[in-house]
Scaffold this active site. Structure first.
Site, PDB file in Angstrom:
ATOM      1  N   GLU A  24      -8.792 -29.738 -49.386  1.00  0.00           N
ATOM      2  CA  GLU A  24      -9.396 -30.855 -48.625  1.00  0.00           C
ATOM      3  C   GLU A  24      -8.338 -31.903 -48.250  1.00  0.00           C
ATOM      4  OE1 GLU A  24     -13.133 -32.330 -50.115  1.00  0.00           O
ATOM      5  OE2 GLU A  24     -13.857 -30.302 -50.508  1.00  0.00           O
TER       6      GLU A  24
HETATM    7  C1  LIG Z   1      -9.389 -22.615 -54.239  1.00  0.00           C
HETATM    8  C2  LIG Z   1      -9.182 -22.918 -52.787  1.00  0.00           C
HETATM    9  C3  LIG Z   1     -10.271 -23.165 -51.978  1.00  0.00           C
HETATM   10  C4  LIG Z   1     -10.091 -23.405 -50.609  1.00  0.00           C
HETATM   11  N1  LIG Z   1     -11.186 -23.553 -49.791  1.00  0.00           N
HETATM   12  C5  LIG Z   1     -10.990 -23.625 -48.451  1.00  0.00           C
HETATM   13  C6  LIG Z   1     -12.111 -23.591 -47.552  1.00  0.00           C
HETATM   14  O1  LIG Z   1     -13.272 -23.533 -47.972  1.00  0.00           O
HETATM   15  N2  LIG Z   1     -11.868 -23.601 -46.209  1.00  0.00           N
HETATM   16  C7  LIG Z   1     -10.604 -23.671 -45.707  1.00  0.00           C
HETATM   17  O2  LIG Z   1     -10.447 -23.698 -44.488  1.00  0.00           O
HETATM   18  N3  LIG Z   1      -9.525 -23.732 -46.527  1.00  0.00           N
HETATM   19  C8  LIG Z   1      -9.689 -23.693 -47.884  1.00  0.00           C
HETATM   20  N4  LIG Z   1      -8.603 -23.713 -48.726  1.00  0.00           N
HETATM   21  C9  LIG Z   1      -7.272 -23.926 -48.190  1.00  0.00           C
HETATM   22  C10 LIG Z   1      -6.707 -25.297 -48.554  1.00  0.00           C
HETATM   23  O3  LIG Z   1      -7.329 -26.285 -47.789  1.00  0.00           O
HETATM   24  C11 LIG Z   1      -5.198 -25.220 -48.355  1.00  0.00           C
HETATM   25  O4  LIG Z   1      -4.678 -24.539 -49.478  1.00  0.00           O
HETATM   26  C12 LIG Z   1      -4.545 -26.557 -48.229  1.00  0.00           C
HETATM   27  O5  LIG Z   1      -4.886 -27.125 -46.999  1.00  0.00           O
HETATM   28  C13 LIG Z   1      -3.028 -26.475 -48.323  1.00  0.00           C
HETATM   29  O6  LIG Z   1      -2.533 -25.456 -47.512  1.00  0.00           O
HETATM   30  P1  LIG Z   1      -1.503 -24.400 -48.091  1.00  0.00           P
HETATM   31  O7  LIG Z   1      -2.009 -23.972 -49.411  1.00  0.00           O
HETATM   32  O8  LIG Z   1      -1.273 -23.359 -47.089  1.00  0.00           O
HETATM   33  O9  LIG Z   1      -0.199 -25.224 -48.350  1.00  0.00           O
HETATM   34  P2  LIG Z   1       0.952 -25.520 -47.284  1.00  0.00           P
HETATM   35  O10 LIG Z   1       0.395 -26.144 -46.074  1.00  0.00           O
HETATM   36  O11 LIG Z   1       1.781 -24.309 -47.134  1.00  0.00           O
HETATM   37  O12 LIG Z   1       1.765 -26.629 -48.087  1.00  0.00           O
HETATM   38  C14 LIG Z   1       2.558 -26.311 -49.226  1.00  0.00           C
HETATM   39  C15 LIG Z   1       3.075 -27.639 -49.780  1.00  0.00           C
HETATM   40  O13 LIG Z   1       3.831 -28.317 -48.778  1.00  0.00           O
HETATM   41  C16 LIG Z   1       3.285 -29.614 -48.556  1.00  0.00           C
HETATM   42  N5  LIG Z   1       3.426 -29.952 -47.146  1.00  0.00           N
HETATM   43  C17 LIG Z   1       2.948 -29.275 -46.079  1.00  0.00           C
HETATM   44  N6  LIG Z   1       3.255 -29.901 -44.948  1.00  0.00           N
HETATM   45  C18 LIG Z   1       3.952 -31.007 -45.291  1.00  0.00           C
HETATM   46  C19 LIG Z   1       4.541 -32.066 -44.568  1.00  0.00           C
HETATM   47  N7  LIG Z   1       4.484 -32.147 -43.235  1.00  0.00           N
HETATM   48  N8  LIG Z   1       5.151 -33.046 -45.254  1.00  0.00           N
HETATM   49  C20 LIG Z   1       5.214 -33.013 -46.607  1.00  0.00           C
HETATM   50  N9  LIG Z   1       4.678 -32.041 -47.339  1.00  0.00           N
HETATM   51  C21 LIG Z   1       4.043 -31.047 -46.696  1.00  0.00           C
HETATM   52  C22 LIG Z   1       1.838 -29.503 -48.994  1.00  0.00           C
HETATM   53  O14 LIG Z   1       1.298 -30.761 -49.333  1.00  0.00           O
HETATM   54  C23 LIG Z   1       1.957 -28.588 -50.186  1.00  0.00           C
HETATM   55  O15 LIG Z   1       2.363 -29.318 -51.297  1.00  0.00           O
HETATM   56  C24 LIG Z   1      -8.775 -23.457 -50.090  1.00  0.00           C
HETATM   57  C25 LIG Z   1      -7.684 -23.247 -50.928  1.00  0.00           C
HETATM   58  C26 LIG Z   1      -7.869 -22.950 -52.249  1.00  0.00           C
HETATM   59  C27 LIG Z   1      -6.670 -22.643 -53.091  1.00  0.00           C
END
Ligand SMILES: Cc1cc2nc3c(=O)[nH]c(=O)nc-3n(C[C@H](O)[C@H](O)[C@H](O)COP(=O)(O)OP(=O)(O)OC[C@H]3O[C@@H](n4cnc5c(N)ncnc54)[C@H](O)[C@@H]3O)c2cc1C
Length: 630
Positions: free
Chosen positions: A419
């Site tokens: 979120e």
């Molecule tokens: C249990 C679970 C439930 C979920 N449920 C849903 C759902 O119902 N629907 C849905 O659509 N998604 C869902 N998600 C996805 C979730 O919203 C994403 O995991 C989240 O948005 C982060 O994306 P990512 O994991 O790909 O991390 P990434 O975007 O790859 O980021 C990795 C790290 O880099 C940091 N980062 C990224 N960009 C930047 C930046 N520009 N500057 C500084 N730091 C940055 C992030 O904060 C993080 O620490 C779920 C994920 C999990 C694990």
């Protein structure tokens, strides 16, 4: 599935997409927006908005929910089995829990945000998987965007089904789309009849493996715009892929959803073509308020656990809670929990009032509460010692109280990631914190802008800053202002003074770094953290004052907690200001770049190898049996 272009989009494109989805207007006042501009609008948080007297209908619901959770929900079994029993889901549906936020005219319970928050707190106190099920369904799933942006026909068609207990899910994330929606690869093409054909794959869709309805974000390949659609699982081409498993929340039904040539009727477009990302962001404004409510309850549960254990456990001749090191932790935990509760209730009430813009308050509530909650659970683990690390089942088998700190910790950690991760929340808040300055001085500071355009911005800048900047130094933030807050008035005056100091600091950073400030996240994030702490202080002070005004029995205790919270937070804020002036950010960035470039590989010697590439991982893993999928 890979992005169709084969590579992630550029930073500029990612920024463009985020900017396009941004709500640019501020039609209603926002406490935090004003804080970043140096205006302490106490009137927006004080008196603390109290909900109207509890409706008998709501009280009945809460009593039934409480009984249901006590009698029918076994959290250890849910965690162990990785499954919420169907009877529990049916029971929740019978209670109406899937329609808490759906208006009564569509068969829902029509709760306010504050009432919904109270119910979600009660559920969290029993089981985190249930809260994720219900929250993914109605905080961000189909009911919320449908309520906000649906047509009458769409509402008539879907809201009654959702209120009865059909489960929904929110599908934005893809393998290349986590924090950055610009990489969205799921496509939607128009048919000659005006319907849409949906193709793509969504990752980590919570409720995905059990939902019958989805809100799906997809991109129009021609315009590159993103739209949102209501999609039914029953339609040809919708495939439920592998179920995903996590560190905690063992029973959430989270999976991969594939769309292959799925025909979506034009009536199922939500809001309008190209408005999908904006819809997702607006949905999340109130949607993400459930998470701080869960954090506040976690704090309360941890207090219960630590209060009992720190009294009971005697080491070195005294209950551990009487040793100074543990007592310090306990004091911070109880004071922070008081503030978390105030932040949650304040933000939820603001959402109900409808006359305030809460996008920053909701983002801060989510970011701040999840981070403070994580500290609290970590400290609870420390205070419980080895028993904190032991599973509830193991404790039970040894004849000890099955206190599930280990499970609570596992279940909690994701709150800092989904979120909107903490970093993305800070980027979002920082963008709004500097927005007014960008509007006024952006053209002047933009090195790519034509000289004429840059010079044309000067008179406007001069007119604005000639008044604005000196006035951020003026204003009486000392005694006897806010004397009506009694012993807490000093803290209120501090918030007032520090609001102006924060606005000045932001302005100074912009002058010093110009457009490069955007790349200095550590600096920007400190300003966000000061703003978040000021909001939390204001919420705690306002709540304590409201209890005093109401002559509540706990008023004196609340004042004590607000005082301890404010003292601790003031020290943290002072450290942030110090670090804005002097820090090691640049040196640390350089070291991180060297690490990324492999210059510190020598330090990684002496370990067994680990499969870091996806191909290696899939070679090592046998294919999942069909039964484990879906
Ligand atoms: C249990 C679970 C439930 C979920 N449920 C849903 C759902 O119902 N629907 C849905 O659509 N998604 C869902 N998600 C996805 C979730 O919203 C994403 O995991 C989240 O948005 C982060 O994306 P990512 O994991 O790909 O991390 P990434 O975007 O790859 O980021 C990795 C790290 O880099 C940091 N980062 C990224 N960009 C930047 C930046 N520009 N500057 C500084 N730091 C940055 C992030 O904060 C993080 O620490 C779920 C994920 C999990 C694990």
């Amino acid at each position: 599935m890979a992005n169709p272009t084969g590579k992630p989009v550029s930073a500029a494109e990612a920024r463009r997409v985020a900017e396009e989805a941004r709500e640019t207007e501020w039609k209603a006042p926002s406490f935090l927006k004003q804080i970043f501009l140096g205006n302490f609008r106490l009137d927006l948080v004080h008196p603390f908005p109290e909900p109207p007297p509890e409706r008998p209908e709501f009280r009945d619901f809460m009593a039934r929910l409480d009984r249901f959770l006590m009698d029918r929900v076994d959290s250890d079994a849910i965690d162990r089995d990785g499954k919420i029993p169907p009877a529990v889901i049916e029971g929740l549906a019978e209670l109406g829990a899937f329609g808490m936020k759906i208006p009564k005219e569509y068969g829902g319970l029509g709760f306010t945000q504050r009432e919904y928050g109270e119910a979600m707190k009660l559920i969290t106190s029993r089981d985190a998987n249930l809260i994720v099920l219900l929250s993914a369904h109605q905080s961000i799933g189909v009911p919320q965007p449908l309520k906000l942006f649906g047509t009458k026909e769409q509402k008539n068609k879907y809201l009654p089904r959702l209120a009865r207990g059909e489960i929904s899910a929110f599908a934005l994330t893809e393998p290349n789309v986590g924090s950055d929606p610009a990489n969205l690869a799921t496509t939607v093409r128009r048919t000659p009849e005006g319907d849409y054909i949906l193709d793509g794959e969504k990752l980590w869709c919570t409720n995905g493996t059990v939902a019958s309805l989805f809100v799906v974000m997809a991109r129009h390949p021609d315009t590159k715009k993103i739209s949102a659609f209501i999609v039914e699982k029953a339609w040809p081409g919708v495939e439920i892929g592998e179920r995903c498993h996590f560190m905690g929340l063992k029973a959430i039904e989270n999976g991969i959803i594939r769309f292959r040539n799925v025909r979506v009727p034009k009536e199922n477009l939500l809001w309008g073509e190209g408005k999908g990302l904006k819809l997702a962001l607006i949905t999340l404004n109130t949607g993400r308020l459930t998470l701080p409510a869960s954090c506040a309850v976690l704090g309360k549960r941890c207090l219960e656990i630590c209060r009992t254990w720190a009294n009971e456990r005697v080491q070195w001749g005294e209950p551990i809670g009487r040793h100074d090191a543990i007592a310090q932790l306990l004091a911070e935990m109880v004071a922070t929990t008081f503030a978390m509760d105030a932040v949650t209730d304040l933000a939820s009430s603001m959402a109900d009032m409808g006359d305030r813009d809460i996008r920053l308050e909701a983002a801060v509530a989510k970011m701040w509460s999840s981070e403070e909650g994580w500290k609290i659970i970590d400290r609870t683990m420390q205070i419980r010692g080895g028993r904190g690390y032991e599973t509830a089942d193991s404790l039970r088998a040894r004849g000890e109280a099955p206190i599930p700190v280990e499970r609570m910790m596992r279940d909690f950690r994701i709150n800092l990631i989904f979120e909107g991760s903490s970093e993305i929340m800070r980027l979002f808040i920082a963008r709004e914190a500097v927005d007014r300055h960008l509007g006024i001085a952006g053209a002047f500071a933009d090195p790519k802008a034509a000289l004429g355009k840059r010079l044309a911005a000067l008179p406007r800048m001069a007119a604005h800053y000639a008044w604005w900047y000196p006035s951020r130094w003026l204003g009486w933030g000392r005694w006897p202002r806010f004397a009506e807050f009694g012993p807490l008035s000093g803290h209120v005056r501090y918030v007032d003074r520090t609001t102006r100091r924060l606005a000045r600091a932001i302005f100074h950073l912009m002058l010093l770094h110009g457009p490069k400030l955007e790349r200095r996240q550590a600096l920007l994030f400190r300003t966000v953290d000061v703003g978040a702490d000021l909001f939390a202080m204001a919420a705690a002070l306002s709540r304590a004052d409201q209890l005093r005004l109401a002559g509540a029995a706990e008023a004196a205790q609340a004042a004590e907690l607000a005082d301890i919270f404010c003292r601790t937070t003031r020290r943290r804020i002072a450290a942030h200001f110090r670090a804005m002036r002097g820090n090691d950010d640049v040196a640390k960035y350089r070291t991180a770049m060297r690490l990324l470039d492999g210059e510190h590989l020598w330090l990684e010697r002496g370990m067994t190898p680990m499969a870091m590439a996806a191909e290696l991982a899939s070679e090592a893993m046998p294919a999942a049996p069909a039964a484990a999928r879906g």
